[in-house]
Design a protein around this motif. Structure first.
Motif, PDB file in Angstrom:
ATOM      1  N   UNK A 143       0.827  -1.207   0.000  1.00 12.83           N
ATOM      2  CA  UNK A 143       0.000   0.000   0.000  1.00 12.83           C
ATOM      3  C   UNK A 143       0.860   1.255   0.000  1.00 12.83           C
ATOM      4  N   UNK A 144       1.936   1.245   0.788  1.00  9.94           N
ATOM      5  CA  UNK A 144       2.841   2.405   0.826  1.00  9.94           C
ATOM      6  C   UNK A 144       3.482   2.608  -0.544  1.00  9.94           C
ATOM      7  N   UNK A 145       3.891   1.511  -1.181  1.00  9.30           N
ATOM      8  CA  UNK A 145       4.492   1.591  -2.517  1.00  9.30           C
ATOM      9  C   UNK A 145       3.514   2.200  -3.521  1.00  9.30           C
ATOM     10  N   UNK A 146       2.250   1.793  -3.445  1.00 10.33           N
ATOM     11  CA  UNK A 146       1.236   2.357  -4.335  1.00 10.33           C
ATOM     12  C   UNK A 146       1.101   3.857  -4.137  1.00 10.33           C
ATOM     13  N   UNK A 147       1.109   4.287  -2.875  1.00 13.18           N
ATOM     14  CA  UNK A 147       0.954   5.711  -2.568  1.00 13.18           C
ATOM     15  C   UNK A 147       2.107   6.532  -3.137  1.00 13.18           C
ATOM     16  N   UNK A 148       3.293   5.941  -3.153  1.00 12.22           N
ATOM     17  CA  UNK A 148       4.481   6.672  -3.611  1.00 12.22           C
ATOM     18  C   UNK A 148       4.595   6.696  -5.133  1.00 12.22           C
ATOM     19  N   UNK A 149       4.291   5.561  -5.781  1.00  9.51           N
ATOM     20  CA  UNK A 149       4.631   5.405  -7.192  1.00  9.51           C
ATOM     21  C   UNK A 149       3.443   5.412  -8.157  1.00  9.51           C
ATOM     22  N   UNK A 150       2.207   5.362  -7.669  1.00  7.08           N
ATOM     23  CA  UNK A 150       1.072   5.253  -8.584  1.00  7.08           C
ATOM     24  C   UNK A 150       0.117   6.434  -8.457  1.00  7.08           C
ATOM     25  N   UNK A 151      -0.520   6.782  -9.593  1.00  2.00           N
ATOM     26  CA  UNK A 151      -1.541   7.821  -9.535  1.00  2.00           C
ATOM     27  C   UNK A 151      -2.819   7.229  -8.954  1.00  2.00           C
ATOM     28  N   UNK A 152      -3.818   8.066  -8.731  1.00  4.28           N
ATOM     29  CA  UNK A 152      -4.997   7.638  -7.981  1.00  4.28           C
ATOM     30  C   UNK A 152      -5.762   6.510  -8.677  1.00  4.28           C
ATOM     31  N   UNK A 153      -5.874   6.570 -10.002  1.00  6.77           N
ATOM     32  CA  UNK A 153      -6.619   5.521 -10.717  1.00  6.77           C
ATOM     33  C   UNK A 153      -5.921   4.173 -10.574  1.00  6.77           C
ATOM     34  N   UNK A 154      -4.605   4.168 -10.682  1.00  8.26           N
ATOM     35  CA  UNK A 154      -3.844   2.928 -10.525  1.00  8.26           C
ATOM     36  C   UNK A 154      -3.925   2.418  -9.093  1.00  8.26           C
ATOM     37  N   UNK A 155      -3.936   3.336  -8.116  1.00  6.74           N
ATOM     38  CA  UNK A 155      -4.045   2.924  -6.712  1.00  6.74           C
ATOM     39  C   UNK A 155      -5.367   2.213  -6.448  1.00  6.74           C
ATOM     40  N   UNK A 156      -6.435   2.773  -6.998  1.00  5.87           N
ATOM     41  CA  UNK A 156      -7.754   2.169  -6.796  1.00  5.87           C
ATOM     42  C   UNK A 156      -7.827   0.808  -7.484  1.00  5.87           C
ATOM     43  N   UNK A 157      -7.286   0.706  -8.695  1.00  2.45           N
ATOM     44  CA  UNK A 157      -7.274  -0.572  -9.406  1.00  2.45           C
ATOM     45  C   UNK A 157      -6.440  -1.604  -8.657  1.00  2.45           C
ATOM     46  N   UNK A 158      -5.299  -1.195  -8.118  1.00  4.46           N
ATOM     47  CA  UNK A 158      -4.442  -2.100  -7.343  1.00  4.46           C
ATOM     48  C   UNK A 158      -5.158  -2.581  -6.098  1.00  4.46           C
ATOM     49  N   UNK A 159      -5.884  -1.663  -5.445  1.00  4.49           N
ATOM     50  CA  UNK A 159      -6.644  -2.059  -4.262  1.00  4.49           C
ATOM     51  C   UNK A 159      -7.689  -3.112  -4.622  1.00  4.49           C
ATOM     52  N   UNK A 160      -8.410  -2.904  -5.720  1.00  2.00           N
ATOM     53  CA  UNK A 160      -9.437  -3.868  -6.131  1.00  2.00           C
ATOM     54  C   UNK A 160      -8.822  -5.242  -6.398  1.00  2.00           C
ATOM     55  N   UNK A 161      -7.635  -5.270  -6.986  1.00  2.43           N
ATOM     56  CA  UNK A 161      -6.962  -6.548  -7.258  1.00  2.43           C
ATOM     57  C   UNK A 161      -6.579  -7.251  -5.961  1.00  2.43           C
ATOM     58  N   UNK A 162      -6.027  -6.506  -5.000  1.00  8.22           N
ATOM     59  CA  UNK A 162      -5.653  -7.119  -3.720  1.00  8.22           C
ATOM     60  C   UNK A 162      -6.889  -7.599  -2.962  1.00  8.22           C
ATOM     61  N   UNK A 163      -7.943  -6.803  -3.015  1.00  6.00           N
ATOM     62  CA  UNK A 163      -9.187  -7.170  -2.334  1.00  6.00           C
ATOM     63  C   UNK A 163      -9.767  -8.446  -2.948  1.00  6.00           C
ATOM     64  N   UNK A 164      -9.679  -8.539  -4.285  1.00  2.71           N
ATOM     65  CA  UNK A 164     -10.169  -9.728  -4.987  1.00  2.71           C
ATOM     66  C   UNK A 164      -9.323 -10.951  -4.653  1.00  2.71           C
ATOM     67  N   UNK A 165      -8.015 -10.757  -4.554  1.00  4.63           N
ATOM     68  CA  UNK A 165      -7.119 -11.867  -4.237  1.00  4.63           C
ATOM     69  C   UNK A 165      -7.423 -12.439  -2.856  1.00  4.63           C
ATOM     70  N   UNK A 166      -7.750 -11.565  -1.918  1.00  4.69           N
ATOM     71  CA  UNK A 166      -8.007 -12.009  -0.543  1.00  4.69           C
ATOM     72  C   UNK A 166      -9.397 -12.590  -0.355  1.00  4.69           C
ATOM     73  N   UNK A 167     -10.410 -11.937  -0.948  1.00  2.00           N
ATOM     74  CA  UNK A 167     -11.791 -12.282  -0.616  1.00  2.00           C
ATOM     75  C   UNK A 167     -12.640 -12.728  -1.803  1.00  2.00           C
ATOM     76  N   UNK A 168     -12.079 -12.688  -3.002  1.00  2.95           N
ATOM     77  CA  UNK A 168     -12.879 -12.986  -4.183  1.00  2.95           C
ATOM     78  C   UNK A 168     -13.022 -14.471  -4.483  1.00  2.95           C
ATOM     79  N   UNK A 169     -14.069 -14.796  -5.243  1.00  2.00           N
ATOM     80  CA  UNK A 169     -14.300 -16.152  -5.741  1.00  2.00           C
ATOM     81  C   UNK A 169     -14.423 -16.082  -7.255  1.00  2.00           C
ATOM     82  N   UNK A 170     -13.628 -16.908  -7.957  1.00  2.08           N
ATOM     83  CA  UNK A 170     -13.622 -16.861  -9.420  1.00  2.08           C
ATOM     84  C   UNK A 170     -14.399 -18.030 -10.001  1.00  2.08           C
ATOM     85  N   UNK A 171     -15.219 -17.728 -10.993  1.00  4.96           N
ATOM     86  CA  UNK A 171     -15.954 -18.749 -11.735  1.00  4.96           C
ATOM     87  C   UNK A 171     -16.066 -18.312 -13.183  1.00  4.96           C
ATOM     88  N   UNK A 172     -15.494 -19.115 -14.081  1.00  2.98           N
ATOM     89  CA  UNK A 172     -15.491 -18.830 -15.519  1.00  2.98           C
ATOM     90  C   UNK A 172     -14.914 -17.454 -15.820  1.00  2.98           C
TER      91      UNK A 172
END
Length: 230
Positions: A143-172
């Protein structure tokens, strides 16, 4: 809650996986299980920190309040995780964070002194706890790395990916996550303004990358979301 049910919950916590049944019976005697309703506070800052918690079902938000009254979200954790464990690292007798149930949760509570004794008797459990603390530290560093090196849109997209990795369920190829956080909570986690989060999420939805509601998040195009996050 029936004793059999409590033992079942403990037995199915990942952190106790492989523990001999005789030892599990000791853990059962020293622990308690409870259900906490959605948006209920589990503990506040300055409360005594004599308990360690394990999350069996649901999601818990950990946060602090800054001196100017703003909420600072530290983490969102899911089933199988522990929280309140910072009291193991120092001699503080009080909490420094807030723990809030994001949905209905089932938690197991163990007295800190009993848990410390359990760690002394079980090197395997001690290693598991150390690994989990390390993973949480890695999440914070990302998260700290995102704050330093990414713009806001990339930060939000990165957060969604991490959130999906932790709590998401994939089907097809479609990832579903429930519950979803509020736009204000995402703003706190990504150092963004709430309106910026709303605009960015709506833009991604318009592109067909995601869809969302108060109940959950759907990632329709994972590769495209990964490309946005780079």
């Amino acid at each position: 809650m029936p004793e059999k049910s409590k033992f079942w919950y403990l037995k199915h916590l990942n952190i106790f996986e492989g523990m001999p049944e005789e030892e599990m019976m000791k853990v059962e005697k020293m622990s308690s299980i409870s259900t906490v309703k959605k948006r209920q506070i589990i503990f506040f800052p300055e409360q005594p920190s004599q308990l360690i918690f394990f999350l069996k079902e649901g999601h818990v938000k950990l946060s602090r309040v800054s001196e100017d009254g703003r909420e600072v979200i530290l983490d969102v954790i899911g089933p199988g995780e522990l929280f309140g464990e910072l009291s193991l690292l120092d001699e503080t007798e009080h909490r420094t964070e807030i723990a809030e149930a994001l949905d209905e949760v089932v938690i197991c509570a163990i007295d800190k002194r009993d848990f410390e004794e359990l760690l002394r008797r079980s090197p395997e459990l001690n290693l598991q706890i150390t690994k989990r603390m390390g993973l949480r530290l890695r999440k914070f560093e990302e998260r700290v790395s995102d704050l330093v090196f990414k713009d806001v849109k990339k930060r939000i997209a990165s957060f969604l990916l991490r959130y999906a990795e932790e709590f998401g369920k994939m089907k097809k190829g479609i990832v579903t996550i429930s519950p979803f956080l509020s736009h204000q909570e995402i703003a706190f986690l990504t150092a963004s303004a709430r309106q910026t989060v709303t605009t960015t999420l709506n833009e991604m939805r318009g592109q067909g990358v995601i869809d969302f509601s108060r109940k959950g998040l759907i990632i329709n195009d994972l590769p495209k979301l990964q490309k946005i996050a780079r």
